[in-house]
Write a protein that holds these residues in place. Structure first.
Motif, PDB file in Angstrom:
ATOM      1  N   GLU A 128       1.798  -0.807  -0.055  1.00  0.00           N
ATOM      2  CA  GLU A 128      -0.376  -0.078  -0.812  1.00  0.00           C
ATOM      3  C   GLU A 128       0.959   1.053  -0.174  1.00  0.00           C
ATOM      4  OE1 GLU A 128      -3.154   0.115  -0.044  1.00  0.00           O
ATOM      5  OE2 GLU A 128      -3.786  -2.226   0.489  1.00  0.00           O
ATOM      6  N   PRO A 129       0.528   2.111  -0.576  1.00  0.00           N
ATOM      7  CA  PRO A 129       1.452   3.756  -0.796  1.00  0.00           C
ATOM      8  C   PRO A 129       1.232   3.931   0.352  1.00  0.00           C
ATOM      9  CG  PRO A 129      -0.437   3.495  -2.884  1.00  0.00           C
ATOM     10  CD  PRO A 129      -0.549   2.357  -1.603  1.00  0.00           C
ATOM     11  N   GLY A 130       2.539   4.846   0.852  1.00  0.00           N
ATOM     12  CA  GLY A 130       2.480   5.246   2.396  1.00  0.00           C
ATOM     13  C   GLY A 130       3.266   3.843   3.502  1.00  0.00           C
ATOM     14  N   GLU A 131       3.440   3.153   3.098  1.00  0.00           N
ATOM     15  CA  GLU A 131       4.226   2.009   3.776  1.00  0.00           C
ATOM     16  C   GLU A 131       5.416   2.116   4.231  1.00  0.00           C
ATOM     17  OE1 GLU A 131       3.382  -2.059   3.791  1.00  0.00           O
ATOM     18  OE2 GLU A 131       2.007  -2.292   1.949  1.00  0.00           O
ATOM     19  N   ARG A 132       6.257   1.769   4.999  1.00  0.00           N
ATOM     20  CA  ARG A 132       7.920   2.017   5.261  1.00  0.00           C
ATOM     21  C   ARG A 132       8.069   0.606   6.014  1.00  0.00           C
ATOM     22  NH1 ARG A 132      11.302   5.485   7.108  1.00  0.00           N
ATOM     23  NH2 ARG A 132      12.548   4.638   8.349  1.00  0.00           N
TER      24      ARG A 132
END
Ligand SMILES: [Zn+2]
Length: 288
Positions: A128-132
């Protein structure tokens, strides 16, 4: 409107075909060039081996084509880094980036991670976008960059470099595919990467962009706006079909690239139609 100038014309970039097969770009990153050069893939697909030196681990980003010579070169790069592959990340589903993901993931016993569940496979992970991601002794940020394709991701490294896949290419400009791609999303994604203030752009194809990445992103945004103005001008001149628009706007581009240009043209027309600037009816296009 004048054609925006590509800032890279004054940079000292390797000539097409002159990129090294393997290159250490920074302590975190080794790049391995796949032997699949073509009009669309430029010098070939860039596979990135990413990990903290001394961690004994590395992540592969965009394994590329499932080619034995390429696999051997990637394994050599892993050995040189004294690292084993612990994950395979993929920027988007196109085969020149994703084909080797599942077979090599199996070979290395490493999970595949991508935004597209089909690319990640049954034992993989959907990103998912925003994951680290904490992997190979370092942190990798997942940046949503839809536009070229709907599932496109970029990966931001701790050094500030961003692995941009086909969102930005080392030479020329990228294609917004149609019907999957989306010009509005693409422009937002260019601004999103620009806002990260990248120290370098490591592209899916072509050389690394380190001198002034922000200027390249500005050029990409200006180039899209220029293409829109060219399409509208060509319509005023009487072009009334997608093919006629491509022949007019891409007159200076080799014909082998016109099918890709037609996709970008259709994607741009979809944006202009949504904004009420053109009317598109199948292959026919007109001003309102
Ligand atoms: Zn590609």
């Amino acid at each position: 409107m004048r054609a925006p100038a590509d800032p890279r014309v004054t940079w000292d970039l390797p000539a097409p075909g002159a990129m090294p097969r393997t290159a250490d770009l920074e302590p975190l990153v080794t790049r391995v060039l796949a032997p699949n050069a073509s009009g669309m893939t430029l010098d070939g697909t860039n596979t990135y081996v990413v990990g903290a030196p001394g961690s004994g681990q590395a992540v592969l980003v965009d394994p590329g084509p499932d080619d034995p010579a390429h696999l051997a070169a990637v394994e050599e790069a892993l050995t040189a880094r004294e690292a084993r592959c612990v994950a395979v990340l993929v920027t988007h589903h196109h085969g020149d980036h994703a084909e080797a993901a599942l077979p090599w993931g199996d070979r290395f016993g490493a999970p595949v991670a991508a935004a597209d569940a089909a690319v990640a496979g049954p034992r993989g992970r959907v990103l998912e976008p925003g994951e680290r991601l904490a992997l190979a002794g370092t942190a990798i940020g997942v940046v949503g960059t839809p536009g070229h394709t709907a599932d496109h991701l970029a990966f931001r490294l701790e050094s500030g470099a961003v692995l941009v896949g086909d969102h930005v290419l080392g030479r020329g400009t990228s294609v917004v595919t149609h019907p999957e791609g989306d010009v509005v999303a693409y422009l937002e994604s260019l601004r999103r990467v620009h806002d990260l203030g990248p120290s370098a752009l490591y592209c899916g194809h072509g050389p690394e962009l380190t001198e002034d990445p922000g200027a390249v992103l500005d050029f990409y945004l200006a180039h899209r706006a220029f293409r829109e103005s060219q399409l509208l001008a060509a319509l005023v001149r009487g072009a009334g079909t997608v093919d006629a628009l491509v022949a007019d706007v891409y007159a200076e581009v080799p014909r082998a690239l016109w099918p890709a240009a037609a996709q970008s043209t259709r994607a741009t027309l979809a944006k202009l139609a949504a904004e009420g600037h053109v009317v598109v009816d199948g292959d026919r296009v007109r001003l309102p």
